[in-house]
Write a protein that holds these residues in place. Sequence first.
Motif, mmCIF file in Angstrom:
data_model
loop_
_atom_site.group_PDB
_atom_site.id
_atom_site.type_symbol
_atom_site.label_atom_id
_atom_site.label_comp_id
_atom_site.label_asym_id
_atom_site.label_seq_id
_atom_site.Cartn_x
_atom_site.Cartn_y
_atom_site.Cartn_z
ATOM 1 N N LEU A 228 0.826 -1.260 0.039
ATOM 2 C CA LEU A 228 0.232 0.153 0.165
ATOM 3 C C LEU A 228 0.775 1.329 -0.117
ATOM 4 O O LEU A 228 0.656 2.185 -0.945
ATOM 5 C CB LEU A 228 -0.976 0.401 0.870
ATOM 6 C CG LEU A 228 -1.721 -1.073 1.111
ATOM 7 C CD1 LEU A 228 -2.735 -1.311 2.522
ATOM 8 C CD2 LEU A 228 -3.131 -0.661 0.137
ATOM 9 N N ARG A 229 1.708 1.262 0.710
ATOM 10 C CA ARG A 229 2.799 2.223 0.673
ATOM 11 C C ARG A 229 3.247 2.681 -0.858
ATOM 12 O O ARG A 229 3.676 3.882 -1.007
ATOM 13 C CB ARG A 229 4.274 2.354 1.922
ATOM 14 C CG ARG A 229 5.287 3.380 1.445
ATOM 15 C CD ARG A 229 5.717 2.936 3.116
ATOM 16 N NE ARG A 229 6.448 2.093 2.933
ATOM 17 C CZ ARG A 229 7.102 1.088 4.303
ATOM 18 N NH1 ARG A 229 7.315 1.907 5.391
ATOM 19 N NH2 ARG A 229 7.847 -0.068 3.574
ATOM 20 N N ALA A 230 3.747 1.531 -0.737
ATOM 21 C CA ALA A 230 4.112 1.756 -2.751
ATOM 22 C C ALA A 230 3.308 1.881 -3.258
ATOM 23 O O ALA A 230 3.914 2.588 -4.204
ATOM 24 C CB ALA A 230 4.872 0.303 -2.788
ATOM 25 N N ARG A 231 2.585 1.605 -3.545
ATOM 26 C CA ARG A 231 1.089 2.082 -4.510
ATOM 27 C C ARG A 231 0.971 3.802 -4.448
ATOM 28 O O ARG A 231 0.969 4.188 -5.219
ATOM 29 C CB ARG A 231 0.086 1.119 -3.909
ATOM 30 C CG ARG A 231 0.005 0.040 -4.949
ATOM 31 C CD ARG A 231 -0.953 -0.896 -4.550
ATOM 32 N NE ARG A 231 -1.367 -2.132 -4.481
ATOM 33 C CZ ARG A 231 -1.659 -2.784 -6.006
ATOM 34 N NH1 ARG A 231 -1.965 -1.650 -6.968
ATOM 35 N NH2 ARG A 231 -1.583 -3.842 -6.513
ATOM 36 N N TRP A 232 0.668 4.175 -3.017
ATOM 37 C CA TRP A 232 0.705 5.290 -2.684
ATOM 38 C C TRP A 232 1.942 6.024 -2.972
ATOM 39 O O TRP A 232 1.307 7.615 -3.827
ATOM 40 C CB TRP A 232 0.355 5.362 -1.615
ATOM 41 C CG TRP A 232 0.464 6.773 -0.444
ATOM 42 C CD1 TRP A 232 1.382 7.495 0.016
ATOM 43 C CD2 TRP A 232 -0.473 7.880 -1.193
ATOM 44 N NE1 TRP A 232 0.780 9.018 0.003
ATOM 45 C CE2 TRP A 232 -0.703 9.315 -0.379
ATOM 46 C CE3 TRP A 232 -1.781 7.660 -1.968
ATOM 47 C CZ2 TRP A 232 -1.062 9.878 -0.318
ATOM 48 C CZ3 TRP A 232 -2.242 8.944 -1.929
ATOM 49 C CH2 TRP A 232 -2.322 10.257 -1.027
ATOM 50 N N ARG A 233 2.879 5.789 -3.364
ATOM 51 C CA ARG A 233 4.026 6.304 -3.421
ATOM 52 C C ARG A 233 4.729 6.242 -4.546
ATOM 53 O O ARG A 233 5.057 7.375 -5.070
ATOM 54 C CB ARG A 233 5.673 5.813 -2.604
ATOM 55 C CG ARG A 233 5.376 6.489 -0.690
ATOM 56 C CD ARG A 233 6.770 6.485 -0.028
ATOM 57 N NE ARG A 233 7.636 6.478 -1.075
ATOM 58 C CZ ARG A 233 8.555 7.722 -0.174
ATOM 59 N NH1 ARG A 233 7.511 8.722 1.318
ATOM 60 N NH2 ARG A 233 9.402 8.661 -0.170
ATOM 61 N N ASN A 234 4.037 5.892 -5.563
ATOM 62 C CA ASN A 234 4.390 5.830 -7.256
ATOM 63 C C ASN A 234 2.907 6.573 -8.349
ATOM 64 O O ASN A 234 3.345 6.414 -9.633
ATOM 65 C CB ASN A 234 3.844 4.069 -7.652
ATOM 66 C CG ASN A 234 4.521 3.247 -8.803
ATOM 67 O OD1 ASN A 234 5.376 4.289 -9.319
ATOM 68 N ND2 ASN A 234 2.906 3.175 -9.624
ATOM 69 N N LEU A 235 2.465 6.840 -6.958
ATOM 70 C CA LEU A 235 1.375 8.246 -7.915
ATOM 71 C C LEU A 235 2.314 9.111 -7.856
ATOM 72 O O LEU A 235 2.797 9.639 -7.299
ATOM 73 C CB LEU A 235 0.187 8.280 -7.274
ATOM 74 C CG LEU A 235 -0.296 7.221 -6.662
ATOM 75 C CD1 LEU A 235 -1.455 7.973 -4.999
ATOM 76 C CD2 LEU A 235 -1.715 6.771 -7.535
ATOM 77 N N ASN A 236 1.782 9.323 -9.272
ATOM 78 C CA ASN A 236 2.697 10.712 -10.026
ATOM 79 C C ASN A 236 2.544 12.021 -9.513
ATOM 80 O O ASN A 236 3.803 12.278 -9.370
ATOM 81 C CB ASN A 236 2.133 10.955 -10.934
ATOM 82 C CG ASN A 236 3.300 11.986 -12.204
ATOM 83 O OD1 ASN A 236 4.235 11.634 -12.538
ATOM 84 N ND2 ASN A 236 3.059 12.634 -12.554
ATOM 85 N N LEU A 237 1.742 12.392 -8.871
ATOM 86 C CA LEU A 237 2.030 13.258 -7.831
ATOM 87 C C LEU A 237 2.264 13.206 -6.551
ATOM 88 O O LEU A 237 2.999 14.038 -6.439
ATOM 89 C CB LEU A 237 -0.421 14.134 -7.398
ATOM 90 C CG LEU A 237 -0.541 14.190 -9.034
ATOM 91 C CD1 LEU A 237 -1.615 15.046 -8.798
ATOM 92 C CD2 LEU A 237 0.221 15.971 -9.361
#
Length: 284
Positions: A10-19
């Motif tokens: 979940l942390r990786a998915r969040w930090r992967n968001l472009n914004l």
Amino acid sequence: MLAQNLKTNLRARWRNLNLVWKWNTRKARKLYKQNYKEDGNKYISARLHSYGNFISVEEISIPLQKLQSYQQSIKQKYINFFKPFLIEYWKSGEVIDFKNPFVQLALREDILSIVSNYLGCWPVLHDYRLWETKVMRNETPIYSQMWHRDPEDKKLLNMFIYLNDVEEDGVGPFQYIPGSHIEGPYWKTLPQILPPVASYPKKGEVIRLLSDKIKTCYGKVGTIIFADTAGLHRGGYSTTKPRLMFKVLYTTTGNFGNNKPRYRLPVELPEELTKQQKFAIGLC
């Protein structure tokens, strides 16, 4: 374990968001723009942006004899726990030694400039290793000997330096798929899988889809390879003689795990460290 893996993903998915990634790299990108320096060879930056890798033989000067002398002075070595085919010349997590010529090279301003000009921001020195690959006797390739994408960031840069001649397949040369980095046409082919799952394509898929794109990086001692290893790569499967290689991993401050560097800082730091060097080791 399941809960920890879910949290990591979940942390990786969040930090992967472009914004989010842009927000987390805002300071590093601002410092890069304020302190922009050409790397002295625009071809290096152009090649990295276009293909994700660059091989240097003469463009960058390194103190090869000093590096070899330091390497030969190291008596105690360690077997890598996860990759038993690798012999480590120092342990991950040790206190960084600024007198170590390999560390000095990793933090050299012209090297940081090359990395910055590719990442578009001041980089973080995430890890540095001196590795010797054992000769394999018909063993099945494992881990980094197989095609994979590194998991730390969606845009990162590794610097590899051969410390012996790697001029044949039996010495385990580094292999790369140019254009499989985030700016390339093959970024979405066998794409990066976010942590904690490893990005290892199924056996034979890279050969089936991209066999004509494989770049094998042969080189004499002292050859430097820059590669965005979020792109597809493999190496270190030595069958005739060991490969000795120094590697440095640079990430952005937007890396997926907000990972701490794989080394510790000493109580006292050298006074001559520049602002960019301090940033690279997490002090700014």
